[in-house]
Scaffold this motif. Structure first.
Motif, PDB file in Angstrom:
ATOM      1  N   GLU A 156     -22.811 -96.045 -37.628  1.00 24.06           N
ATOM      2  CA  GLU A 156     -23.041 -95.370 -38.896  1.00 24.06           C
ATOM      3  C   GLU A 156     -23.283 -93.896 -38.615  1.00 24.06           C
ATOM      4  O   GLU A 156     -23.999 -93.542 -37.684  1.00 24.06           O
ATOM      5  CB  GLU A 156     -24.259 -95.944 -39.626  1.00 24.06           C
ATOM      6  CG  GLU A 156     -24.093 -97.382 -40.091  1.00 24.06           C
ATOM      7  CD  GLU A 156     -25.351 -97.890 -40.780  1.00 24.06           C
ATOM      8  OE1 GLU A 156     -25.216 -98.791 -41.616  1.00 24.06           O
ATOM      9  OE2 GLU A 156     -26.456 -97.386 -40.472  1.00 24.06           O
ATOM     10  N   LEU A 157     -22.676 -93.041 -39.411  1.00 25.52           N
ATOM     11  CA  LEU A 157     -22.900 -91.604 -39.326  1.00 25.52           C
ATOM     12  C   LEU A 157     -23.537 -91.129 -40.620  1.00 25.52           C
ATOM     13  O   LEU A 157     -23.069 -91.476 -41.708  1.00 25.52           O
ATOM     14  CB  LEU A 157     -21.587 -90.862 -39.102  1.00 25.52           C
ATOM     15  CG  LEU A 157     -20.874 -91.113 -37.766  1.00 25.52           C
ATOM     16  CD1 LEU A 157     -19.514 -90.436 -37.760  1.00 25.52           C
ATOM     17  CD2 LEU A 157     -21.726 -90.618 -36.604  1.00 25.52           C
ATOM     18  N   TRP A 158     -24.603 -90.370 -40.482  1.00 24.49           N
ATOM     19  CA  TRP A 158     -25.273 -89.782 -41.645  1.00 24.49           C
ATOM     20  C   TRP A 158     -25.305 -88.271 -41.475  1.00 24.49           C
ATOM     21  O   TRP A 158     -25.649 -87.759 -40.419  1.00 24.49           O
ATOM     22  CB  TRP A 158     -26.715 -90.256 -41.758  1.00 24.49           C
ATOM     23  CG  TRP A 158     -26.903 -91.719 -41.973  1.00 24.49           C
ATOM     24  CD1 TRP A 158     -25.941 -92.655 -42.185  1.00 24.49           C
ATOM     25  CD2 TRP A 158     -28.152 -92.422 -41.968  1.00 24.49           C
ATOM     26  NE1 TRP A 158     -26.518 -93.891 -42.319  1.00 24.49           N
ATOM     27  CE2 TRP A 158     -27.858 -93.784 -42.189  1.00 24.49           C
ATOM     28  CE3 TRP A 158     -29.475 -92.038 -41.793  1.00 24.49           C
ATOM     29  CZ2 TRP A 158     -28.850 -94.754 -42.249  1.00 24.49           C
ATOM     30  CZ3 TRP A 158     -30.457 -93.005 -41.861  1.00 24.49           C
ATOM     31  CH2 TRP A 158     -30.157 -94.345 -42.086  1.00 24.49           C
ATOM     32  N   THR A 181     -22.434 -90.276 -45.827  1.00 24.80           N
ATOM     33  CA  THR A 181     -22.570 -91.374 -44.873  1.00 24.80           C
ATOM     34  C   THR A 181     -21.247 -92.113 -44.761  1.00 24.80           C
ATOM     35  O   THR A 181     -20.454 -92.150 -45.711  1.00 24.80           O
ATOM     36  CB  THR A 181     -23.659 -92.383 -45.292  1.00 24.80           C
ATOM     37  OG1 THR A 181     -23.253 -93.047 -46.497  1.00 24.80           O
ATOM     38  CG2 THR A 181     -24.981 -91.683 -45.532  1.00 24.80           C
ATOM     39  N   ALA A 207     -17.315 -88.625 -33.599  1.00 22.51           N
ATOM     40  CA  ALA A 207     -18.595 -87.971 -33.322  1.00 22.51           C
ATOM     41  C   ALA A 207     -19.026 -88.252 -31.886  1.00 22.51           C
ATOM     42  O   ALA A 207     -18.859 -89.364 -31.385  1.00 22.51           O
ATOM     43  CB  ALA A 207     -19.663 -88.454 -34.298  1.00 22.51           C
ATOM     44  N   GLU A 212     -24.085 -82.198 -29.603  1.00 18.56           N
ATOM     45  CA  GLU A 212     -23.672 -83.128 -30.652  1.00 18.56           C
ATOM     46  C   GLU A 212     -22.588 -82.492 -31.518  1.00 18.56           C
ATOM     47  O   GLU A 212     -22.708 -81.331 -31.927  1.00 18.56           O
ATOM     48  CB  GLU A 212     -24.885 -83.502 -31.516  1.00 18.56           C
ATOM     49  CG  GLU A 212     -24.645 -84.679 -32.447  1.00 18.56           C
ATOM     50  CD  GLU A 212     -25.933 -85.144 -33.113  1.00 18.56           C
ATOM     51  OE1 GLU A 212     -25.851 -85.567 -34.276  1.00 18.56           O
ATOM     52  OE2 GLU A 212     -27.002 -85.079 -32.478  1.00 18.56           O
ATOM     53  N   ALA A 237     -20.017 -83.717 -34.874  1.00 13.73           N
ATOM     54  CA  ALA A 237     -19.753 -84.787 -35.830  1.00 13.73           C
ATOM     55  C   ALA A 237     -19.149 -84.213 -37.106  1.00 13.73           C
ATOM     56  O   ALA A 237     -19.300 -83.020 -37.407  1.00 13.73           O
ATOM     57  CB  ALA A 237     -21.031 -85.556 -36.158  1.00 13.73           C
ATOM     58  N   VAL A 242     -18.775 -85.942 -41.114  1.00 16.72           N
ATOM     59  CA  VAL A 242     -19.044 -87.098 -41.966  1.00 16.72           C
ATOM     60  C   VAL A 242     -18.533 -86.800 -43.365  1.00 16.72           C
ATOM     61  O   VAL A 242     -18.863 -85.761 -43.958  1.00 16.72           O
ATOM     62  CB  VAL A 242     -20.551 -87.424 -42.029  1.00 16.72           C
ATOM     63  CG1 VAL A 242     -20.772 -88.760 -42.727  1.00 16.72           C
ATOM     64  CG2 VAL A 242     -21.169 -87.444 -40.639  1.00 16.72           C
TER      65      VAL A 242
END
Length: 292
Positions: free
Chosen positions: A15-17, A32, A54, A65, A67, A69
């Motif tokens: 899961e990516l938030w 998300t 990500a 990091e 990412a 989303v």
């Protein structure tokens, strides 16, 4: 997030938030998405974690990091490095509490204070984060606590606090409130209010937007902590349990903190902060909040 449903082999999901909290306008954004198992690389002991496109990795002590989303009507992307400025906060006082089945949820803060470099974009608008303060937290385990409040914050003189209050399942019964905090004073001293014999002694008050604690520590010390915010400054997130149930989390980075530490009744430290994180969690939704 890495999510592995209990009893279901080869079904590790990611899961990516992405969350953007705007303290000037009060307009917050949440994106998300769920990443299927074949696009998750979460090998145990690895220093690199991949969820879809990500990437989170440690290069030495520095966290990197990247990412992107998309979800909930927003696109949030970031590319950052976080250089630690303080050693990790280890919440539990004994190694066996991290290795045994109790508590089922483990928590530590690898980078409680760090210096950011990089950027974040909200719907195509880029914001440079060079020189910003940052934090990296980590939790894992077989289940979420049934109800909890978690908070951390940096105070105006450099003091730091990190801790939580929670109710957990003990077989077929529910525990009383269990509380612990770790305090770092401006001079660098660490005071840990975390011995299991005192976990039930904190006299906590927990509401959706408030957490208060009065917790005894070793050698006559005591920590008085209050962290509060307003519901419009919080965002709602859904947490999945391994057994399929759903819990509901409220989170803000705009909480106000007040901390007083005493030593045999004498004030050892007292400070306030406008830069605290507050997270509260429970089994039911809260009216007026959208949960993503």
């Amino acid at each position: 997030n890495i999510f592995e449903p209990r009893g279901v082999a080869n079904r590790v999901e990611g899961e990516l938030w992405g969350v953007w909290l705007n303290g000037e306008t009060g307009q917050h954004a949440v994106a998300t998405c769920v990443v299927p198992p074949e696009r998750v690389d979460a090998r145990r002991g690895a220093t690199t974690l991949r969820i879809g496109d990500a990437v989170l990795e440690f290069v030495g002590e520095t966290l990197k990091e990247q990412a992107r989303v998309v979800g909930g009507g927003h696109e949030i992307a970031w590319d950052v490095c976080l250089q630690p400025l303080a050693p990790p906060v280890v919440h539990f006082p004994f190694r066996r509490l991290y290795e045994s089945g109790f508590p089922r949820k483990k928590v530590l803060t690898p980078i409680p204070r760090g210096r950011l470099a990089g950027w974040i974009e909200l719907d195509g608008v880029r914001h440079v984060l060079d020189g910003w303060d940052g934090l990296h937290g980590h939790n894992w385990g077989r289940e979420h606590a049934l109800r909890y409040a978690y908070g951390n914050g940096v105070f105006t003189d450099g003091a730091y606090v990190d801790g939580f209050t929670a109710k957990v399942r003990l077989g077929r019964v529910i525990s009383p409130w269990l509380s612990l905090v770790v305090v770092r004073l401006p001079d660098g001293r660490e005071l840990a209010f975390n011995h299991p014999m005192r976990w039930t002694s904190g006299r906590p008050l927990i509401e959706d937007e408030r957490w208060e604690l009065d917790l005894p520590g070793p050698h006559g010390t005591r920590a008085h902590l209050s962290v509060s915010t307003e519901l419009p400054d919080m965002v709602g997130l859904r947490y999945r349990y391994p057994d399929g149930r759903t819990g509901y989390c409220l989170n803000t980075k705009f909480a106000r903190g007040r901390l007083r530490v005493e030593d045999h009744g004498r004030v050892l430290y007292e400070g306030t902060s406008e830069h605290c994180e507050l997270e509260t969690f429970g089994p039911t939704q809260i009216g007026g909040i959208t949960f993503h």
